[in-house]
Design an enzyme around this catalytic site. Sequence first.
Site, PDB file in Angstrom:
ATOM      1  CG  HIS A 167      -7.595   2.868  -0.156  1.00  0.00           C
ATOM      2  ND1 HIS A 167      -8.786   3.301  -0.676  1.00  0.00           N
ATOM      3  CD2 HIS A 167      -7.433   1.604  -0.594  1.00  0.00           C
ATOM      4  CE1 HIS A 167      -9.318   2.328  -1.404  1.00  0.00           C
ATOM      5  NE2 HIS A 167      -8.522   1.295  -1.368  1.00  0.00           N
ATOM      6  CB  CYS A 254      -9.757   7.907  -5.279  1.00  0.00           C
ATOM      7  SG  CYS A 254      -9.594   8.343  -3.584  1.00  0.00           S
TER       8      CYS A 254
END
Length: 261
Positions: A167, A254
């Site tokens: 990511h 996250c």
Amino acid sequence: MPRSTEFSHIIARKPSKSVTSGLRAHDGTDPDAALFASQHEAYLEAIRQSGVEVLVLPALEEFPDSVFVEDAAICIQGAAIVTNPGASTRAGEGLAIKPTLDTEFDQVFTLPAEATLDGGDVLLTDTDAFIGLSERTNEAGYSELSNILSQFGYSGRRVNTPKSILHFKSDCGLLDSNTIFATPALAATGAFEGYKILATPEGESAAANIICINGTVFISEGFPQSQKLLTQAGYKVVSLNTSEAAKVDGGLSCMSLRFSQ
Ligand code: CIR
């Protein structure tokens, strides 16, 4: 108040027992579900200590990665955008969090089905929305999200995340309105033009996924050079053990959706 680092609320989701089968790019040891749960508790408590109200949603056993709630939505003041996480086992996580967002936000947008996007690919500053294209986030994800965010004063900045990075935010985090902590690999893309960059020290790329909340920079434990660098640069740094999240490619950002009401 800088909207990129000052928050009144977070939404988090308890890790499921099924987190042991969470996705990971490279085979390795499964996380220990009980230890994950206690590290998650400590994470929430540390965030509470920085003056934030914490809403904790129940675990979802059918979604092993649902503790990584950041990927299922983008939250800003007054509005939320439900995403379509790009991995097939995570595709339903947006729908699962939508009822909560409908309660908490005045406006809730939903990305169309063809637009896949993980919130971990989005870094919001006060003025810009960096959106990294990745295995999970496609062109439609970029354009749909940047269209929505432009209504709220954000300029979309499209980044080609290097293939080795899961990511976009695996390799960067915002330290203050104008400063980004980033790995040399991500900084080398030139994506951050106009911002000051602090580079992760050699061997500590995994430290990049920091979060700054109300004047505290949270960093994962085990990165002494990074901690020293940030402390010497004048930041108040608190380290947290994220060993179990790391086994399934997760980090600090996250595990929460951060916003102000
Ligand atoms: C996944 O591969 O989707 C999860 N195991 C890890 C997600 C981490 N999320 C993030 O970096 N925003």
